[in-house]
Design a protein around this motif. Structure first.
Motif, short mmCIF file in Angstrom:
data_model
loop_
_atom_site.label_atom_id
_atom_site.label_comp_id
_atom_site.label_asym_id
_atom_site.label_seq_id
_atom_site.Cartn_x
_atom_site.Cartn_y
_atom_site.Cartn_z
N ASN A 513 42.22 50.49 46.84
CA ASN A 513 42.12 49.62 48.02
C ASN A 513 40.71 49.56 48.62
N GLU A 514 39.90 50.59 48.41
CA GLU A 514 38.58 50.63 49.03
C GLU A 514 37.47 50.26 48.05
N LEU A 515 37.80 50.00 46.80
CA LEU A 515 36.78 49.75 45.79
C LEU A 515 36.06 48.44 46.07
N GLU A 516 34.73 48.53 46.17
CA GLU A 516 33.92 47.35 46.46
C GLU A 516 32.96 47.02 45.33
N PHE A 517 32.68 48.00 44.46
CA PHE A 517 31.77 47.74 43.34
C PHE A 517 32.27 48.43 42.10
N LEU A 518 32.35 47.69 41.00
CA LEU A 518 32.75 48.25 39.71
C LEU A 518 32.21 47.34 38.62
N ASP A 519 31.54 47.94 37.62
CA ASP A 519 31.06 47.16 36.48
C ASP A 519 32.16 46.98 35.44
N ARG A 520 32.79 48.10 35.03
CA ARG A 520 33.73 48.04 33.91
C ARG A 520 35.01 48.81 34.25
N MET A 537 37.73 43.25 45.68
CA MET A 537 36.83 42.70 44.68
C MET A 537 37.36 41.40 44.09
N THR A 538 36.47 40.44 43.90
CA THR A 538 36.81 39.20 43.21
C THR A 538 35.94 38.98 41.98
N LYS A 539 34.94 39.85 41.77
CA LYS A 539 34.00 39.68 40.67
C LYS A 539 33.77 41.02 39.99
N ILE A 540 33.73 41.00 38.64
CA ILE A 540 33.53 42.24 37.88
C ILE A 540 32.88 41.88 36.56
N GLU A 541 32.12 42.84 36.00
CA GLU A 541 31.47 42.61 34.73
C GLU A 541 32.47 42.60 33.59
N SER A 542 33.30 43.64 33.49
CA SER A 542 34.14 43.77 32.30
C SER A 542 35.48 44.41 32.64
N ILE A 543 36.55 43.83 32.09
CA ILE A 543 37.89 44.42 32.16
C ILE A 543 38.43 44.52 30.74
N SER A 544 38.89 45.72 30.37
CA SER A 544 39.49 45.93 29.06
C SER A 544 40.84 46.61 29.26
N LEU A 545 41.91 45.95 28.85
CA LEU A 545 43.26 46.47 29.04
C LEU A 545 43.96 46.54 27.69
N SER A 546 44.28 47.75 27.26
CA SER A 546 45.10 47.95 26.07
C SER A 546 46.41 48.56 26.55
N PHE A 558 40.67 39.20 40.79
CA PHE A 558 39.41 38.91 40.11
C PHE A 558 39.31 37.43 39.77
N GLU A 559 38.31 36.76 40.32
CA GLU A 559 38.10 35.35 40.06
C GLU A 559 37.01 35.12 39.02
N GLU A 560 35.99 35.99 39.02
CA GLU A 560 34.88 35.85 38.09
C GLU A 560 34.78 37.13 37.26
N ILE A 561 34.87 36.99 35.94
CA ILE A 561 34.79 38.12 35.03
C ILE A 561 33.81 37.75 33.93
N GLU A 562 32.91 38.64 33.62
CA GLU A 562 31.99 38.39 32.52
C GLU A 562 32.68 38.61 31.18
N SER A 563 33.39 39.72 31.04
CA SER A 563 34.03 40.05 29.77
C SER A 563 35.46 40.52 30.01
N PRO A 581 44.42 34.74 38.81
CA PRO A 581 43.34 34.52 39.78
C PRO A 581 42.02 34.09 39.13
N ILE A 582 41.88 34.24 37.82
CA ILE A 582 40.58 34.06 37.17
C ILE A 582 40.20 32.57 37.16
N LYS A 583 38.96 32.31 37.56
CA LYS A 583 38.43 30.96 37.53
C LYS A 583 37.41 30.78 36.41
#
Length: 828
Positions: A513-520, A537-546, A558-563, A581-583
């Motif tokens: 709930n308090e996370l404001e910055f995360l790359d991966r 957060m609405t923007k993040i560099e990378s999300i990997s879900l297995s 998350f609306e903006e994701i790089e990877s 949510p992803i745009k």
């Protein structure tokens, strides 16, 4: 003449009759105003219409308020008055009224005016602040319209704490409401009180109406602090300790200066073990004998630990008593091991060490001497590495607060980490690995910051929680059992990797709930019941879900994701929830193992940025890759492990970074790359054993590498490449090329790399050989041609793809050789 006089008399008679029935301001039933008795007053409404006596009420002012008077009308609208009294008269419907002094000129008519005065109801602000000798009620002033009726509304004001009344003001006139004076003998300490205002409103018969506000005595200008010579604050056994250097001269800071501020204090030396006694004790008793900081002697602290109590006063506002535990730092160098101590005090006067420049190494199988623990209990800062193995530490308490280095707890039989309950910060790696009996992480509940945190293979650990952790460069958590991961106030991290390796164990990852910055964010679990919500957060560099199944998902915004990579055995419903949510996706979209979808329409709302990659792996139900919003210029497209038979790619892409088509056993044809003119990297086909046609590349003009490495003996028809003009590096075909293709690449103008083509005998097929002889004689540069043979092919293959790629498939043997110079011309 007589007739005229008669007529005049009659007219005058009618005129007098009309006049007697007209209400005139100065002609009333009680007589002419100038001839009225002193105790009679006429009453009129604003339009000078007479008010009937039964419609009126009269109040007289007495010491305790206003009292209703009866039988005060001598005749209709003629009010009896006493020059010594003050009166309030109103209509019974409370719409008109007037207040007046009985001593005023009795010939003046009493004119009623409209009463417009709402009650003071629910008008308290959220909080009211005071910081001087007066309690200010300015907010009430904003609710009051100045009026002559003000004195008909009386207030009682009380200050209380709980059920205890501290002070009150009775029957306060509204004119006094700006501020209420506190007597000198009433001291309000900083804190929150109840302020109750009771209204008696005689205008509208509202009595006992209560408004209760929160009164906060804010002594922020008295926010006295111990001097900024404090080096740092460390939590020892649950109590904050301010560390200073030796020969510390006790000092205080007052933000607004000491002009009118008095500081009183007392200081008592305590033992190190007594620090714990203050940890859970919020009550601070006053100093028995307090010193004055402004007028007293300077207090010097040179060694040990001290209990400092102090407060500040200004006027009749004073702070609560405060406490600061002060510790005198002692620096040392060396090491502390299981079997002994090798340290040196930098100040020979000290007999304890608080800051160790060295290492702590408590090793499994070695007994730990009591004097080692005695020395360890003082050390709260370690500038170096620490390691704990075995049973050491169980039942003991260390005082470590800060570690500037790495700290490892491995291969132990510890059941808890309570001996580290003060550890606040690790500027390095904190590793908790292979502790099979470890049941909980409660001992690390004070941890606020760590560079890299690794929690691996602690088989009895089911809840991995860090309730105060705010910052971590990397979090790497792996387990094999049912696990709950809880990071409730984590604010920032570069990488969060959570992996549950148990084939049937479940993972619950609670909300961040308090996370404001995360790359991966990387989560891997066979069974996952809850994915963490990340509402900030609405923007993040990378999300990997297995992951597998349909986990609970809330606040996934998350609306903006790089990877983005989604794999495992995710259901279409979960795919929809995760991607809703992803745009935009900026760099890469990869999907693996998702069943139940035949195309990519679930992602039709997502825009792929220019240059983005798309990778699809092992998706058995995919029949088409349409549905995405493809860019005109994309990066890599990789299609691997699909059951698709005829790949029709109608996506409108003009340029591509590379195209990899791997291990699609049912794939027969590739078509539909209409408009694709350039592939800057490789077109690489391998493991597509029944692929027979590349007819879909009719617009392709340039490619970086052309690699056709299918292992079957089936000929590959590449007539679709007839417009190819340029190969930037190598042309490799492990697949036999179909001679029916004719001049295979009729428009080819150049190859800057090497050519390797599989043939069945010693010479190239008749349709290929003449063309390559022509290429050898062409003006463009053609590097030495590799003419088959296993070593040459293998070396080229390694050069093109690297050893890792080469080793992933069976060794490739090249049948025969291709010698264009020595083979006879089959046309002759």
């Amino acid at each position: 003449m007589i007739l005229f006089l008669v007529t005049l008399i009659i007219l005058m008679s009618f005129s007098c009759q009309e006049a007697s029935n007209t209400y005139d301001p100065l002609v009333l039933e009680c007589g002419k105003a100038e001839s009225l008795e002193a105790n009679l007053r006429p009453v009129l409404n604003p339009s000078f219409k007479k008010i009937e006596e039964p419609d009126l009420e009269v109040f007289i002012k007495e010491l305790q308020g206003w009292k209703l008077q009866k039988n005060v009308f001598s005749s209709r609208s003629c009010l009896q008055i006493n020059p010594e009294h003050t009166y309030f008269i109103r209509t019974k419907n409370k719409s008109l009224g007037q207040i007046f002094d009985g001593s005023r000129d009795s010939s003046e008519a009493i004119v009623l005016e409209p009463i417009i005065f709402p009650p003071l109801n629910n008008l308290c602000p959220e909080a009211l602040y005071s910081s001087d000798k007066q309690v200010r009620l300015d907010f009430f002033q904003n609710q009051l319209t100045p009026s002559k009726f003000s004195e008909l509304r009386r207030l009682t004001v009380e200050i209380s704490s709980g059920q205890k009344k501290i002070y009150g003001w009775d029957l306060v006139d509204l004119a006094q409401l700006g501020s209420l004076q506190l007597p000198d003998n009433v001291l309000l300490q900083q804190g929150e009180y109840d302020l109750t205002i009771i209204e008696n409103n005689y205008l509208q018969d509202i009595f006992g109406l209560k408004n209760t506000c929160k009164l906060r005595i804010d002594s922020s200008e008295l926010d006295v602090m111990v001097s900024n010579l404090i080096q740092d604050v460390r939590t020892i056994n649950g109590q904050d300790v301010a560390y200073v250097d030796t020969n510390y001269a006790l000092d205080f800071l007052v933000p607004s200066g000491f002009r009118d501020v008095e500081v009183e204090y007392c200081v008592t030396e305590i033992s190190y073990d007594q620090i714990r006694d203050f940890a859970n004790n919020d009550e601070i008793s006053p100093c028995i004998e307090a010193n004055s900081f402004r007028s007293g002697a300077v207090t010097i602290l040179d060694k040990g630990f001290f209990d400092l109590k102090y407060l500040a006063k200004k006027g009749n506002i004073q702070t609560n008593w405060k406490r600061t535990i002060i510790g005198i730092r002692s620096l040392c160098t060396g090491s502390i091991r299981s079997d002994g101590i090798t340290i040196r005090m930098l100040d020979p006067r000290m007999d304890y060490c608080t800051d160790l420049n060295g290492k702590i190494d408590l090793i499994l199988g070695k007994s730990v001497e009591d004097n080692v623990y005695e020395e360890l209990k003082y050390i709260s800062k370690l500038n170096g590495n620490g390691a704990i193995q075995g049973d050491v530490g169980q039942g003991r308490e260390l005082s470590l607060v800060t570690v500037n280095g790495n700290f490892r707890i491995t291969n132990s039989s510890l059941t808890n980490l309570d001996f580290l309950n003060g550890l606040n910060e690790v500027n390095g790696r904190l590793e908790i690995i292979n502790n099979d009996n470890l049941l909980n992480m409660a001992g690390l509940s004070s941890l606020r910051q760590v560079s890299i945190l690794r929690v691996y293979d602690n088989d009895s650990l089911t809840k991995i929680e860090f309730p105060r952790l705010r910052r971590a460069l990397e979090l790497d958590i792996k387990s094999k059992t049912d696990s709950i991961v809880d990071l409730p106030i984590l604010e920032a991290s570069s990488l969060i990797l959570v992996e549950n390796e148990g084939p049937s164990s479940s993972l619950i990852f609670k909300d961040l709930n308090e996370l404001e910055f995360l790359d991966r964010l990387d989560i891997r679990a066979e069974v996952i019941e809850m994915l963490p919500g990340v509402p900030q957060m609405t923007k993040i560099e990378s999300i990997s879900l297995s992951i597998s199944g349909e986990p609970e998902i809330t606040d996934w915004n998350f609306e903006e994701i790089e990877s983005l990579f989604i794999g495992g055995h995710v259901t279409p419903r979960t795919l929809t929830k995760l991607t809703a949510p992803i745009k935009t996706i900026g760099q890469s979209l990869a999907l693996k193992g998702i069943t139940g979808i035949s195309d990519l329409s679930h992602l039709s709302h997502i825009d792929l940025a220019e240059g983005a990659d798309v990778k699809l792996y092992e998706m058995p139900n995919i029949m088409s890759i349409s549905g995405l919003r493809w860019p005109q210029n994309m990066g890599q497209l990789r299609l691997s492990g699909l059951n698709i038979v005829n790949l029709v790619v109608d996506i409108g892409v003009n340029t591509m970074g590379s195209l990899w088509v791997l291990d699609n056993p049912k794939l027969e044809t590739i078509s539909g790359f209409k408009g694709l003119t350039t592939v800057s990297g490789a077109i690489y086909s391998e493991g597509n054993d029944i692929l027979s046609s590349l007819a879909g590349f009719e617009d392709l003009e340039s490619v970086g590498r052309l690699i056709l490495a299918n292992s079957s003996s089936r000929s590959l028809h590449i007539q679709g490449l007839q417009n190819l003009k340029f190969i930037g590096r190598d042309f490799v075909s492990y697949s036999p090329l179909d001679e029916a293709s004719g001049l295979v690449l009729p428009n080819l103008e150049g190859i800057e790399g090497r050519v390797l083509i599989k043939v069945d005998g010693d010479c190239a097929p008749s349709q290929l050989r003449p063309r390559f002889k022509q290429l050898l004689a062409a003006d463009f540069d053609l590097s030495p041609v590799v003419y088959g043979g296993e070593p040459e092919f293998r070396n080229l293959y390694r050069e093109v793809f690297g050893d890792d790629v080469y080793s992933r498939s069976n060794p490739i043997f090249f049948n025969g050789s291709m010698d264009l110079e020595n083979c006879p011309d089959q046309d002759s």
